[in-house]
Design an enzyme around this catalytic site. Structure first.
Site, PDB file in Angstrom:
ATOM      1  N   ASP A  66      10.683  22.672   1.992  1.00  0.00           N
ATOM      2  CA  ASP A  66      11.304  23.924   1.570  1.00  0.00           C
ATOM      3  C   ASP A  66      10.276  24.842   0.912  1.00  0.00           C
ATOM      4  OD1 ASP A  66      10.967  22.311  -0.676  1.00  0.00           O
ATOM      5  OD2 ASP A  66      13.094  22.130  -1.110  1.00  0.00           O
ATOM      6  N   ASP A 135      22.173  17.968  -9.051  1.00  0.00           N
ATOM      7  CA  ASP A 135      23.449  18.300  -8.409  1.00  0.00           C
ATOM      8  C   ASP A 135      23.582  17.675  -7.023  1.00  0.00           C
ATOM      9  OD1 ASP A 135      21.709  19.811  -6.898  1.00  0.00           O
ATOM     10  OD2 ASP A 135      22.639  21.753  -7.357  1.00  0.00           O
ATOM     11  N   HIS A 137      21.372  17.834  -4.508  1.00  0.00           N
ATOM     12  CA  HIS A 137      20.710  18.474  -3.368  1.00  0.00           C
ATOM     13  C   HIS A 137      19.503  17.670  -2.897  1.00  0.00           C
ATOM     14  CE1 HIS A 137      18.208  20.918  -6.421  1.00  0.00           C
ATOM     15  NE2 HIS A 137      17.285  20.373  -5.662  1.00  0.00           N
ATOM     16  N   GLU A 142      21.882  22.888  -1.217  1.00  0.00           N
ATOM     17  CA  GLU A 142      22.730  22.865  -2.400  1.00  0.00           C
ATOM     18  C   GLU A 142      24.140  22.393  -2.035  1.00  0.00           C
ATOM     19  OE1 GLU A 142      21.380  23.062  -5.107  1.00  0.00           O
ATOM     20  OE2 GLU A 142      20.249  24.883  -5.537  1.00  0.00           O
TER      21      GLU A 142
HETATM   22  C1  GLP Z   1      13.586  20.707  -6.243  1.00  0.00           C
HETATM   23  C2  GLP Z   1      13.098  20.541  -4.782  1.00  0.00           C
HETATM   24  C3  GLP Z   1      13.588  19.246  -4.200  1.00  0.00           C
HETATM   25  C4  GLP Z   1      13.401  18.162  -5.235  1.00  0.00           C
HETATM   26  C5  GLP Z   1      14.342  18.371  -6.381  1.00  0.00           C
HETATM   27  C6  GLP Z   1      14.147  17.381  -7.532  1.00  0.00           C
HETATM   28  O1  GLP Z   1      14.342  21.804  -6.474  1.00  0.00           O
HETATM   29  N1  GLP Z   1      13.422  21.600  -3.897  1.00  0.00           N
HETATM   30  O2  GLP Z   1      12.888  18.962  -2.990  1.00  0.00           O
HETATM   31  O3  GLP Z   1      13.666  16.905  -4.666  1.00  0.00           O
HETATM   32  O4  GLP Z   1      14.377  19.696  -6.804  1.00  0.00           O
HETATM   33  O5  GLP Z   1      13.019  17.694  -8.279  1.00  0.00           O
HETATM   34  P1  GLP Z   1      12.328  16.681  -9.272  1.00  0.00           P
HETATM   35  O6  GLP Z   1      11.733  15.619  -8.413  1.00  0.00           O
HETATM   36  O7  GLP Z   1      11.298  17.463 -10.006  1.00  0.00           O
HETATM   37  O8  GLP Z   1      13.399  16.133 -10.150  1.00  0.00           O
END
Ligand code: GLP
Length: 260
Positions: A66, A135, A137, A142
């Site tokens: 992304d 959440d 995702h 989302e």
């Molecule tokens: C972000 C990314 C995701 C990631 C998630 C968790 O927003 N777009 O790909 O897996 O949130 O992030 P973290 O690993 O820092 O908890």
């Protein structure tokens, strides 16, 4: 779906083992890279193996999950720059071997279609690394995302923007409102999904992902439909799993020769 509950360092080694096995079997493998804090130890381990053990990425390609829309090309939080810093620059990928969706394209819809085509042209992703949002995702799909979605523009939820504000000097106004993200069906096309989650903040999302009903409200639950999905969690992220004892017993009794 295989669930492994282990300390974070061991989880990172397991994920790195999976990538290494794939690269040694087929150096042209296509990797799926994720941003966020969850995969950082995996990237450290891969960089170490590259420096000390000759693990090479020279013939591999990689696709990111992304990208934020509208962040300047040199913005440190632009995901393409984050991936460059955390992994791409630390190993020996060929120039242009790592691609992400183009969040600066004039035509974002066309950029999404191009990205889908590029993944397909590469033969699809062999190993996809994933994190999960609080959440539920995955990538930036989302809650409410179509379970059949492909790469597209999404609006970030307030929760995700608050979670990610820490990367923008805790200034919510600096966090973009929109992103481009691989869809859930795009992610499901990868041959092996490896999701990492650590910390208590992920416990409910992990419980839903592994044990909840499949629902667009918890987008990661689509992984239950994948024939080869691995969920790597530490004790805190596993703290709400109903079958945690069973997952621990399964992992303990797994033969040494069997990888993820
Ligand atoms: C972000 C990314 C995701 C990631 C998630 C968790 O927003 N777009 O790909 O897996 O949130 O992030 P973290 O690993 O820092 O908890």
């Amino acid at each position: 779906m295989e669930v492994v509950i282990a300390p974070a360092e061991e989880l990172a080694r397991l994920a790195a083992d999976t990538i290494e096995e794939r690269l040694r079997a087929r150096p042209e493998s296509v990797l799926g890279l994720a941003t966020g804090s969850s995969p950082l130890k995996v990237y450290d381990e891969l960089a170490r193996r590259h420096a000390e053990e000759g693990l090479s990425f020279a013939r591999a390609r990689a696709f990111m999950l992304d990208e934020y829309v509208g962040l300047a090309a040199d913005h440190p939080e632009r995901y393409r720059n984050v991936i460059e810093k955390e992994i791409a620059s630390r190993v020996d990928f060929a120039p242009d071997a790592v691609r992400g969706p183009d969040g600066l394209a004039d035509d974002l819809v066309a950029a999404c279609a191009d990205y889908e085509a590029a993944i397909a042209d590469a033969g699809g992703v062999d190993v996809q690394i994933l994190g999960i949002g609080t959440d539920g995702h995955i990538a930036f799909n989302e809650p409410g995302s179509s379970l059949a979605s492909r790469t597209r523009i999404k609006t970030l939820t307030a929760q995700t923007r608050e979670d990610n504000a820490r990367f923008f000097g805790d200034d919510l106004d600096q966090v973009p409102q929109h992103c481009l993200t691989q869809g859930l069906a795009t992610i499901m096309s990868a041959k092996h999904l490896v999701l990492l989650a650590t910390g208590k903040g992920k416990a409910e999302a992990v419980h839903q992902l592994v044990e909840g009903p499949i629902s667009a409200m918890w987008p990661g639950t689509i992984m239950q439909m994948h024939p080869h999905a691995t969920v790597l969690v530490d004790d805190a992220a596993a703290s709400r799993l109903q079958l945690a004892d069973y997952y621990r017993q399964t992992y303990r009794s797994k033969p040494d020769w069997q990888g993820l």
